[in-house]
Design a protein around this motif. Structure first.
Motif, PDB file in Angstrom:
ATOM      1  N   ASP A 264      85.432   2.577 -38.604  1.00 16.35           N
ATOM      2  CA  ASP A 264      85.771   3.192 -37.322  1.00 16.35           C
ATOM      3  C   ASP A 264      87.268   3.205 -37.039  1.00 16.35           C
ATOM      4  N   ASP A 266      91.236   4.065 -36.876  1.00 18.94           N
ATOM      5  CA  ASP A 266      92.094   5.247 -36.876  1.00 18.94           C
ATOM      6  C   ASP A 266      93.074   5.107 -38.038  1.00 18.94           C
ATOM      7  N   ARG A 267      92.818   5.841 -39.092  1.00 16.95           N
ATOM      8  CA  ARG A 267      93.617   5.664 -40.312  1.00 16.95           C
ATOM      9  C   ARG A 267      95.044   6.159 -40.171  1.00 16.95           C
ATOM     10  N   SER A 268      95.317   6.914 -39.111  1.00 14.51           N
ATOM     11  CA  SER A 268      96.699   7.337 -38.871  1.00 14.51           C
ATOM     12  C   SER A 268      97.570   6.148 -38.448  1.00 14.51           C
ATOM     13  N   PRO A 308      90.606   9.091 -47.815  1.00 15.28           N
ATOM     14  CA  PRO A 308      91.013   9.823 -46.601  1.00 15.28           C
ATOM     15  C   PRO A 308      90.109   9.546 -45.406  1.00 15.28           C
ATOM     16  N   SER A 309      88.891   9.108 -45.663  1.00 15.87           N
ATOM     17  CA  SER A 309      87.955   8.767 -44.599  1.00 15.87           C
ATOM     18  C   SER A 309      86.974   7.732 -45.124  1.00 15.87           C
ATOM     19  N   ALA A 310      86.235   7.087 -44.211  1.00 16.06           N
ATOM     20  CA  ALA A 310      85.247   6.099 -44.634  1.00 16.06           C
ATOM     21  C   ALA A 310      84.197   6.720 -45.532  1.00 16.06           C
ATOM     22  N   THR A 313      85.030   7.111 -49.346  1.00 12.82           N
ATOM     23  CA  THR A 313      85.321   5.909 -50.135  1.00 12.82           C
ATOM     24  C   THR A 313      84.476   5.890 -51.410  1.00 12.82           C
TER      25      THR A 313
END
Length: 416
Positions: A264, A266-268, A308-310, A313
């Motif tokens: 969950d 925020d990878r930014s 780039p997103s969960a 992976t």
């Protein structure tokens, strides 16, 4: 207290948080005794509180504190010498041993903490004493904090610290970084302790905050120093692992301090510079050939960091790295982490079967993350009663307030 004095007091407190452990490390080198150095540190900060409001904060607070602490220690020993004549010789030796000009040697002061780490991790000390002494003296944790982290009583931790100090004094363990021929065999214990320090900063065992950046940052700094001195693959792997974990720190908690799970986040908010450095390091460690546990963990962390997103992976590769870890060093916690990865690759039912097998073996009974993992898998499978039962077990075992809030929120969701 007027506004100026209040401001000075706040600055003294900030200097204490930033510099006290470095000052202590240098005082231990100069004075040759842990207890005398701790008294000197205390006296130096008392002097700062008394003098800085009137005189102003010195240009180099660290050097001022070291110099003041050293002179306070010599004065204290000379006062004691009235009852013990032999102490006068000690005071004279201390007075003559150090050129005051060297107190402002910034490079030497920085190296003092590394010397202190190797002293605290000396093989003559028991492993649990190495950890306790490093956390107490290098990182400044209280005995209560260390006790909570290692499920021991404060009295037990205090005894370990005292015994370790006595051993260093009685065995005349040198306060130095070992020579290059001794360094590799001493490295394992140092890396282990540095990683334990990092873990206490990455997931604090106590307190209202989930993380303690002061500890994780210090562990990373020590990791850099070790790699500069001895760029062995596992030292590089550990540094990579710490950087990759630390890169996610800003995203791991909500503004109110609550936990934000990896999926969950925020990878930014992830620190891309730390990710780039960590990935480069882990690639170098993997290329070295002899792949250890820190490097394997760093490889897993790199996969998470580069996804780039969960949902994107590569869980198959992660399971593969966990397989290698289990082959190298079988461990129930590694097996638990592998089970969670299997659940992400093959579905929650596959992961739950593995977790239940591990819990049935008994070694993870008191590990709250095992029960929390089981609860999450049951929740995903719609087994609400089983999920609630495991969440309650996890809640009873954790002492971290943010983790407790997270588990209570999960339980509340199940009861809706």
């Amino acid at each position: 207290m007027n506004d100026v004095a209040t401001g000075i007091q706040a600055q003294v407190e900030a200097v204490y948080r930033a510099e006290s452990r470095r000052v202590l490390a240098t005082l231990i080198r100069l004075l040759g005794d842990f207890d005398i150095a701790e008294e000197a540190l205390h006296d130096a900060f008392i002097a700062a509180v008394e003098q800085w409001p009137g005189e102003g904060i010195p240009a180099n607070p660290r050097a001022w504190l070291v110099s003041t602490g050293r002179f306070k220690a010599i004065d204290r020993i000379r006062r004691r010498a009235k009852w013990d004549v032999s102490l006068e010789d000690v005071a004279e030796q201390l007075d003559e041993a150090t050129d005051p000009a060297t107190l402002d040697d910034r490079e030497g002061v920085e190296d003092d903490r590394l010397r202190l780490v190797f002293t605290c991790c000396h093989p003559a000390l028991a492993p649990d004493a190495q950890v306790a002494l490093t956390l107490r003296e290098v990182c400044g944790l209280t005995t209560e904090e260390i006790a909570r982290a290692y499920l021991a009583t404060p009295a037990t931790i205090a005894q370990r610290v005292v015994r370790a100090k006595n051993k260093i004094r009685d065995a005349r363990i040198p306060y130095e970084v070992p020579g290059r021929t001794e360094l590799p065999e001493r490295l394992d214990s140092v890396l282990r302790v540095i990683y334990l320090v990092f873990n206490e900063g990455y997931l604090a065992s106590s307190g209202e905050t989930l993380t303690r950046h002061d500890l994780s940052g210090e562990a990373i700094r020590l990791g850099h120093l070790i790699v500069e001195m001895l760029p062995e693959a596992e030292a590089v792997g550990l540094l990579a692992l710490m950087l990759l974990h630390e890169s996610r720190r800003a995203a791991r908690t909500a503004p109110n301090g609550d936990i934000v799970l990896l999926a969950d986040q925020d990878r930014s908010l992830w620190n891309r510079a730390q990710i780039a450095d960590g990935v480069k390091l882990v690639e170098g460690a993997l290329a070295a050939g002899e792949i250890g546990l820190y490097t394997l963990q760093a490889a897993i962390a790199a996969i998470h960091a580069l996804a780039p997103s969960a949902g994107a992976t590569d869980w198959g590769r992660i399971v593969g790295f966990y397989d290698l870890m289990l082959q190298a060093t079988p461990s129930p916690i590694v097996a638990l982490n592998r089970a969670v990865a299997v659940a992400m690759r093959d579905g929650p039912a596959a992961g739950l079967a593995l977790v239940d097998t591990l819990l049935a073996e008994g070694s993870l009974d008191d590990y709250h993350l095992a029960h929390s993992a089981r609860a999450d898998l049951c929740r995903r499978l719609g087994q609400s009663a089983e999920a609630a039962h495991s969440y309650k077990k996890a809640l009873a075992l954790t002492r971290q307030p943010s983790e407790q809030r997270f588990l209570r929120a999960r339980l509340a969701e199940l009861e809706k």
